[in-house]
Enzyme design. Structure first.
Site, PDB file in Angstrom:
ATOM      1  N   LYS A 169       1.279   4.267  -3.004  1.00  0.00           N
ATOM      2  CA  LYS A 169       0.989   5.682  -2.771  1.00  0.00           C
ATOM      3  C   LYS A 169       2.211   6.555  -3.081  1.00  0.00           C
ATOM      4  O   LYS A 169       2.069   7.693  -3.530  1.00  0.00           O
ATOM      5  CB  LYS A 169       0.526   5.893  -1.321  1.00  0.00           C
ATOM      6  CG  LYS A 169      -0.893   5.387  -1.075  1.00  0.00           C
ATOM      7  CD  LYS A 169      -1.870   6.092  -1.999  1.00  0.00           C
ATOM      8  CE  LYS A 169      -3.277   5.574  -1.913  1.00  0.00           C
ATOM      9  NZ  LYS A 169      -4.214   6.288  -2.787  1.00  0.00           N
ATOM     10  N   TYR A 199       0.837  -1.208   0.000  1.00  0.00           N
ATOM     11  CA  TYR A 199       0.000   0.000   0.000  1.00  0.00           C
ATOM     12  C   TYR A 199       0.869   1.254   0.000  1.00  0.00           C
ATOM     13  O   TYR A 199       0.645   2.185  -0.778  1.00  0.00           O
ATOM     14  CB  TYR A 199      -0.929  -0.006   1.210  1.00  0.00           C
ATOM     15  CG  TYR A 199      -1.713   1.278   1.364  1.00  0.00           C
ATOM     16  CD1 TYR A 199      -2.737   1.598   0.475  1.00  0.00           C
ATOM     17  CD2 TYR A 199      -1.427   2.179   2.397  1.00  0.00           C
ATOM     18  CE1 TYR A 199      -3.455   2.780   0.610  1.00  0.00           C
ATOM     19  CE2 TYR A 199      -2.139   3.361   2.532  1.00  0.00           C
ATOM     20  CZ  TYR A 199      -3.151   3.653   1.638  1.00  0.00           C
ATOM     21  OH  TYR A 199      -3.853   4.834   1.767  1.00  0.00           O
ATOM     22  N   THR A 225     -13.878   6.024   6.398  1.00  0.00           N
ATOM     23  CA  THR A 225     -14.466   5.427   5.201  1.00  0.00           C
ATOM     24  C   THR A 225     -14.288   3.910   5.253  1.00  0.00           C
ATOM     25  O   THR A 225     -13.680   3.374   6.181  1.00  0.00           O
ATOM     26  CB  THR A 225     -13.793   5.960   3.921  1.00  0.00           C
ATOM     27  OG1 THR A 225     -12.444   5.448   3.851  1.00  0.00           O
ATOM     28  CG2 THR A 225     -13.767   7.486   3.895  1.00  0.00           C
TER      29      THR A 225
END
Length: 325
Positions: free
Chosen positions: A211, A207, A244
């Site tokens: 990014k 991850y 989220t």
């Protein structure tokens, strides 16, 4: 054996420590308040992952300002439901959904082809969709999922839409590419000989790598656009830690803890969308001023943008992987 365990655990520990630091900063700094933005009548925008979370709030706000917004998403039911909610709230809203699966390069190409057949301009592209900490797996085209979705799918989407974005901008009213990144890029590493994270896989490390790649791409693209004199800018945005569904793949005890503290320490999707909207719409970021890396309404310095050689090598490697040479 010990080396493998260390390679697996270290990214987890570093990412959660970074998360704790970000939460403390958010607690004491407060969220960025989006200033009043000008009307966007006549503007066309594409927002990936606009069916929920930050993306939904970006679409909702743009639609309220009069922009024609296209949600590009994988989940058709979710996307159409988002369109209905926005149109119920704003009767004059121009919002629609088009299928876009970033795990499939063919889907990305089909999305762009469908858009270009309509002969619409494109003033804003928000690369918002993303995944985090998903189990090890490959996209339809064989790429590690974080790298494929967060970075490579958006690279291809942006590349294929560049001509339309360039043609739609003009002096004093640049088109814009806004890529939603993360502070996790600070822990990322670009290994050009292992972009698929085959060596000692860690979802946490993958991850972070994706990014960082996204940020390097955004910075290099802006420099290329400046050199070419095009009326188009590119920037990256860190929305902070936002409440989220992105955290659904956390280890179960941590996910339960995240749910418990989210309302207290996490930003709401609307608060997370504020800097994204600022980067996409603010007149203060017109032209060359629109580049850079933004967090909580401010431009921040990041060492990732200081290595032009790495940016160029990643750019060229990506073009080869996507057969765009």
């Amino acid at each position: 054996m010990l080396s493998a365990i260390r390679s697996y655990l270290l990214p987890i520990i570093r990412l959660y420590l970074l998360g704790l630091k970000v939460l403390l900063v958010q607690l004491f700094s407060g969220p960025f308040r989006l200033p009043v933005m000008p009307r966007q009548d006549g503007k066309v925008a594409i927002v990936t992952g606009g069916g929920r979370g930050i993306g939904y709030e970006v679409v909702r706000h743009m639609a309220r300002l009069g922009a024609h917004v296209i949600i590009g998403g994988k989940d058709e039911q979710e996307g159409l439901a988002a369109v209905r909610r926005i149109c119920e709230e704003y009767k004059e809203a121009k919002v629609e959904f088009t299928k876009l699966d970033l795990t499939s390069l063919q889907s990305v190409r089909q999305f762009v082809q469908s858009f270009k057949e309509r002969d619409l301009p494109l003033h804003v592209l928000v690369n918002n969709a993303g995944i985090m900490l998903v189990p090890e797996g490959r996209t339809e085209d064989g790429f590690e999922q974080h790298f494929g979705v967060n970075y490579l799918g958006h690279f291809l989407l942006t590349w294929l839409l560049l001509d339309t974005l360039k043609d739609s901008g003009k002096c004093g009213c640049f088109s814009r590419v806004v890529s939603v990144s993360s502070s996790a890029h600070r822990l990322g590493e670009i290994r050009l000989n292992d972009l698929n994270s085959c060596h000692c896989y860690s979802a946490h490390a993958a991850y972070c790598h994706s990014k960082l790649a996204q940020l390097l791409f955004s910075s290099h693209l802006h420099q290329e656009l400046q050199r070419g004199g095009y009326p188009l800018s590119s920037c990256a945005v860190d929305p902070g830690m936002v409440d989220t569904a992105l955290y659904c793949h956390l280890w179960t005890p941590l996910r339960l803890a995240q749910r418990a503290i989210a309302r207290l320490l996490f930003r709401t999707p609307a608060e997370g969308a504020a800097t994204v909207l600022y980067a996409a719409l603010s007149p203060a970021l017109e032209g060359e001023r629109g580049g850079g890396y933004w967090a909580n309404g401010r431009r921040e310095m990041t060492t990732a943008t200081f290595d032009p050689q790495l940016q160029r090598r990643l750019w060229e490697t990506s073009l080869r992987l996507l057969d765009l040479q």
